[in-house]
Design a protein around this motif. Structure first.
Motif, PDB file in Angstrom:
ATOM      1  N   SER A 137      53.972  48.725  52.371  1.00  0.00           N
ATOM      2  CA  SER A 137      52.856  48.667  51.428  1.00  0.00           C
ATOM      3  C   SER A 137      53.245  49.269  50.088  1.00  0.00           C
ATOM      4  N   LEU A 138      54.001  50.371  50.116  1.00  0.00           N
ATOM      5  CA  LEU A 138      54.461  50.983  48.869  1.00  0.00           C
ATOM      6  C   LEU A 138      55.347  50.022  48.092  1.00  0.00           C
ATOM      7  N   ALA A 139      56.209  49.316  48.799  1.00  0.00           N
ATOM      8  CA  ALA A 139      57.083  48.343  48.138  1.00  0.00           C
ATOM      9  C   ALA A 139      56.266  47.235  47.486  1.00  0.00           C
ATOM     10  N   VAL A 140      55.225  46.760  48.183  1.00  0.00           N
ATOM     11  CA  VAL A 140      54.378  45.693  47.641  1.00  0.00           C
ATOM     12  C   VAL A 140      53.628  46.166  46.403  1.00  0.00           C
ATOM     13  N   VAL A 141      53.035  47.359  46.500  1.00  0.00           N
ATOM     14  CA  VAL A 141      52.233  47.885  45.387  1.00  0.00           C
ATOM     15  C   VAL A 141      53.084  48.080  44.137  1.00  0.00           C
ATOM     16  N   GLU A 142      54.255  48.675  44.304  1.00  0.00           N
ATOM     17  CA  GLU A 142      55.106  48.905  43.132  1.00  0.00           C
ATOM     18  C   GLU A 142      55.661  47.599  42.578  1.00  0.00           C
ATOM     19  N   ASP A 143      55.917  46.650  43.460  1.00  0.00           N
ATOM     20  CA  ASP A 143      56.469  45.369  43.004  1.00  0.00           C
ATOM     21  C   ASP A 143      55.472  44.588  42.156  1.00  0.00           C
ATOM     22  N   ILE A 144      54.169  44.748  42.399  1.00  0.00           N
ATOM     23  CA  ILE A 144      53.165  44.017  41.620  1.00  0.00           C
ATOM     24  C   ILE A 144      52.634  44.843  40.447  1.00  0.00           C
ATOM     25  N   GLY A 145      53.254  45.997  40.191  1.00  0.00           N
ATOM     26  CA  GLY A 145      52.920  46.766  39.001  1.00  0.00           C
ATOM     27  C   GLY A 145      51.707  47.661  39.122  1.00  0.00           C
ATOM     28  N   LEU A 146      51.318  48.031  40.339  1.00  0.00           N
ATOM     29  CA  LEU A 146      50.200  48.941  40.531  1.00  0.00           C
ATOM     30  C   LEU A 146      50.717  50.346  40.846  1.00  0.00           C
ATOM     31  N   PRO A 147      49.940  51.399  40.543  1.00  0.00           N
ATOM     32  CA  PRO A 147      50.411  52.760  40.797  1.00  0.00           C
ATOM     33  C   PRO A 147      50.459  53.080  42.285  1.00  0.00           C
ATOM     34  N   ALA A 148      51.477  53.836  42.673  1.00  0.00           N
ATOM     35  CA  ALA A 148      51.619  54.232  44.077  1.00  0.00           C
ATOM     36  C   ALA A 148      50.457  55.106  44.534  1.00  0.00           C
ATOM     37  N   LYS A 149      49.723  55.713  43.592  1.00  0.00           N
ATOM     38  CA  LYS A 149      48.591  56.578  43.931  1.00  0.00           C
ATOM     39  C   LYS A 149      47.502  55.822  44.683  1.00  0.00           C
ATOM     40  N   GLY A 165      49.263  27.687  41.549  1.00  0.00           N
ATOM     41  CA  GLY A 165      48.950  28.255  42.852  1.00  0.00           C
ATOM     42  C   GLY A 165      49.684  29.552  43.123  1.00  0.00           C
ATOM     43  N   THR A 166      50.927  29.654  42.657  1.00  0.00           N
ATOM     44  CA  THR A 166      51.702  30.866  42.879  1.00  0.00           C
ATOM     45  C   THR A 166      51.068  32.049  42.175  1.00  0.00           C
ATOM     46  N   ARG A 167      50.645  31.821  40.907  1.00  0.00           N
ATOM     47  CA  ARG A 167      50.020  32.897  40.144  1.00  0.00           C
ATOM     48  C   ARG A 167      48.722  33.333  40.814  1.00  0.00           C
ATOM     49  N   ASP A 168      47.969  32.367  41.363  1.00  0.00           N
ATOM     50  CA  ASP A 168      46.709  32.682  42.030  1.00  0.00           C
ATOM     51  C   ASP A 168      46.967  33.540  43.265  1.00  0.00           C
ATOM     52  N   ARG A 169      48.005  33.205  44.038  1.00  0.00           N
ATOM     53  CA  ARG A 169      48.351  33.971  45.233  1.00  0.00           C
ATOM     54  C   ARG A 169      48.776  35.390  44.856  1.00  0.00           C
ATOM     55  N   ALA A 170      49.509  35.520  43.769  1.00  0.00           N
ATOM     56  CA  ALA A 170      49.937  36.841  43.323  1.00  0.00           C
ATOM     57  C   ALA A 170      48.735  37.701  42.945  1.00  0.00           C
ATOM     58  N   ALA A 171      47.738  37.077  42.312  1.00  0.00           N
ATOM     59  CA  ALA A 171      46.528  37.799  41.933  1.00  0.00           C
ATOM     60  C   ALA A 171      45.784  38.270  43.171  1.00  0.00           C
ATOM     61  N   GLU A 172      45.816  37.483  44.243  1.00  0.00           N
ATOM     62  CA  GLU A 172      45.155  37.877  45.481  1.00  0.00           C
ATOM     63  C   GLU A 172      45.817  39.086  46.112  1.00  0.00           C
ATOM     64  N   VAL A 173      47.136  39.198  45.989  1.00  0.00           N
ATOM     65  CA  VAL A 173      47.833  40.376  46.508  1.00  0.00           C
ATOM     66  C   VAL A 173      47.364  41.616  45.750  1.00  0.00           C
ATOM     67  N   ARG A 174      47.231  41.489  44.433  1.00  0.00           N
ATOM     68  CA  ARG A 174      46.765  42.609  43.615  1.00  0.00           C
ATOM     69  C   ARG A 174      45.345  43.012  43.999  1.00  0.00           C
ATOM     70  N   ARG A 175      44.491  42.026  44.180  1.00  0.00           N
ATOM     71  CA  ARG A 175      43.109  42.316  44.574  1.00  0.00           C
ATOM     72  C   ARG A 175      43.067  42.945  45.966  1.00  0.00           C
ATOM     73  N   ALA A 176      43.948  42.533  46.863  1.00  0.00           N
ATOM     74  CA  ALA A 176      43.990  43.101  48.211  1.00  0.00           C
ATOM     75  C   ALA A 176      44.337  44.589  48.156  1.00  0.00           C
ATOM     76  N   ALA A 177      45.263  44.955  47.270  1.00  0.00           N
ATOM     77  CA  ALA A 177      45.645  46.361  47.139  1.00  0.00           C
ATOM     78  C   ALA A 177      44.475  47.198  46.645  1.00  0.00           C
ATOM     79  N   LEU A 178      43.748  46.691  45.664  1.00  0.00           N
ATOM     80  CA  LEU A 178      42.607  47.425  45.117  1.00  0.00           C
ATOM     81  C   LEU A 178      41.461  47.491  46.124  1.00  0.00           C
ATOM     82  N   ASP A 194      51.321  35.634  50.774  1.00  0.00           N
ATOM     83  CA  ASP A 194      50.430  35.775  51.924  1.00  0.00           C
ATOM     84  C   ASP A 194      50.900  36.911  52.842  1.00  0.00           C
ATOM     85  N   SER A 195      52.197  37.018  53.043  1.00  0.00           N
ATOM     86  CA  SER A 195      52.732  38.079  53.892  1.00  0.00           C
ATOM     87  C   SER A 195      52.499  39.449  53.259  1.00  0.00           C
ATOM     88  N   ARG A 196      52.648  39.541  51.940  1.00  0.00           N
ATOM     89  CA  ARG A 196      52.410  40.803  51.246  1.00  0.00           C
ATOM     90  C   ARG A 196      50.955  41.236  51.402  1.00  0.00           C
TER      91      ARG A 196
END
Length: 476
Positions: free
Chosen positions: A45-57, A97-110, A18-20
């Motif tokens: 934000s850069l730390a969060v994006v790279e930690d979840i496997g998304l490109p820094a671009k 629930g943890t996996r679902d929350r992680a997916a929400e962080v990824r969707r938030a970045a996109l 949630d914090s991410r």
């Protein structure tokens, strides 16, 4: 965090999903409302994006969504429907629930990438490349909302916002699909602003730059307003863009008009005896008495055909369109729509455009491109001059429909309304229309709205499909 900017940032251990997600949304809001970069939010934000496997671009404000997807094609599917709510968002979904929350962080970045690219506009003069990039990014936002690219643009200004904590369902990615009626006009307003900040004449004079333009309602409006000031290559490029847009819209509207059959079957006309009209089921049924059990063969001594002729009464459709600046999208849509109905059998279509003067465009009604080139957008509004052209065209009221498209902010309100009421009393069908845009938003004079409602002809406002339905009901 600021002291480690030169090193690869890392997400501190124990930071919740949630914090991410909130970090990403706070960065989005900071970027939208303050052009100055917030170093702490950028680093986190850069730390969060790279930690979840998304490109820094994804965090590069100069990178279009297209460029991100070209380098990482696997992300295209994630952008599609990104902001459409999941069916089981309120209690179903993943059991983990943890996996679902992680997916929400990824969707938030996109989601942050798409929203920032669309709603943070470049300052100063806009180039053809910048407009093209914005149109592409807006298309990705429309796809994220579950729409076709270009489906929401064309309305007038509105507003939409996003909360850093998202909406319901435990802070999920914001469901902006419910705000589509507001987002559509906002996108149209942003695009119109970008077009106005372009040096459009210079762009049109350069075939390479003009080739980068994607026709849209905002661009077509500017081209129609400025067409008398163009010549040579610039005018040719402007006409090519207008024709391309007209053809694209016509294809969509023609499909809507042709979706249902035209007219009831006319059984007084013998069916054409051709193979495509053969009623095979009825032919077999009527010849069952000729079945030979010994030979296991059916002898057919009579063929039956389907009736295809339809009853049609010659109808007259009179379309009156306010061509003042506030109604440009309706002008374009209805000009194209009139040309489509003009192509139907036994439908006599007349088209009148007006501001403070009226112009009978009927001779060109079959060609919306030529019709639009003869319009003169802008100016005031005086419907009485259009009424003077429309009334003599009503020869048989019972077989006539008059469609009047305007916001009805008129100089002479009572005389115009009385003329409209007289058309209604004569037996002709009168359809007042407040807007026929992709977004369906319009501001209609409340004085006219109430009187139209009282006489039983309420103002039709919304998507152009509503007008198509009304016309088909009367003309078929």
């Amino acid at each position: 965090m600021t002291g480690q900017q030169n090193a690869r940032p890392e997400v501190p251990t124990g930071v919740s999903h949630d914090s991410r997600r909130q970090v990403l949304y706070w960065r989005l809001l900071a970027r939208l409302f303050d052009p100055e970069e917030q170093a702490g939010l950028e680093s986190a934000s850069l730390a969060v994006v790279e930690d979840i496997g998304l490109p820094a671009k994804l965090l590069d404000p100069q990178a279009s969504v297209d460029s991100v997807v070209q380098r990482h094609p696997e992300l295209a599917a994630e952008f599609d429907g990104l902001m459409v709510p999941e069916e089981n968002a309120e209690g179903g979904g993943a059991t983990d629930g943890t996996r679902d929350r992680a997916a929400e962080v990824r969707r938030a970045a996109l989601a942050s990438k798409v929203l920032l690219n669309v709603f943070q506009n470049p300052p100063g003069t806009v180039t053809a490349g910048q407009l093209s990039r914005w149109q592409s990014d807006a298309g990705w936002l429309e796809r994220a909302l579950g729409c076709e690219p270009g489906a929401l643009r064309g309305g007038r200004a509105g507003g939409a916002g996003v909360s850093p904590t998202g909406t319901g369902g435990g802070g999920r990615t914001p469901d902006l699909s419910r705000l589509i009626p507001e987002i559509g006009p906002e996108l149209g307003s942003i695009e119109a602003g970008l077009v106005k900040r372009m040096r459009l004449r210079e762009v049109l004079a350069d075939p390479q730059l003009a080739g980068r333009l994607t026709p849209s309602m905002s661009l077509i409006e500017q081209l129609l307003r400025d067409k008398d000031n163009l010549s040579g290559v610039a005018l040719a490029n402007a006409k090519a863009l207008i024709r391309r847009f007209v053809d694209e819209v016509a294809e969509v509207l023609r499909t809507q008009v042709e979706k249902s059959t035209v007219g009831a079957l006319d059984r007084s006309v013998p069916p054409k005896r051709v193979f495509r009209n053969l009623d095979l089921d009825r032919t077999i049924w009527k010849n069952l008495t000729n079945w030979s059990p010994e030979e296991e063969r059916l002898y057919v001594d009579r063929l039956f055909y389907r009736h295809t002729a339809r009853k049609t009464t010659p109808q007259r459709l009179i379309v009156v369109v306010d061509q003042s600046g506030s109604m440009v999208d309706s002008m374009v849509n209805c000009t194209i729509l009139a040309s489509i109905f003009a192509g139907l059998p036994k439908v006599d279509v007349h088209l009148i455009a007006y501001d403070t003067q009226a112009l009978d465009l009927t001779p060109w009604v079959h060609d919306p491109f030529e019709t639009l080139l003869r319009t003169n957008l802008g100016g005031g509004t005086d419907g009485t001059v259009a009424m003077a052209l429309a009334q003599p065209k009503i020869a048989e009221p019972r077989n006539t429909v008059v469609v009047w498209i305007s916001d009805f902010y008129e100089w002479q309100t009572e005389p115009l309304f009385e003329s409209m009421a007289a058309i209604h009393r004569s037996g002709a069908k009168f359809i007042p229309v407040g807007s026929v845009t992709s977004s369906g938003r319009a501001s209609v004079n409340p004085w006219f709205r109430e009187r139209f409602k009282d006489q039983g002809t309420p103002v039709l406002s919304g998507h152009i499909r509503k007008l198509v339905h009304e016309l088909k009901t009367f003309l078929t």
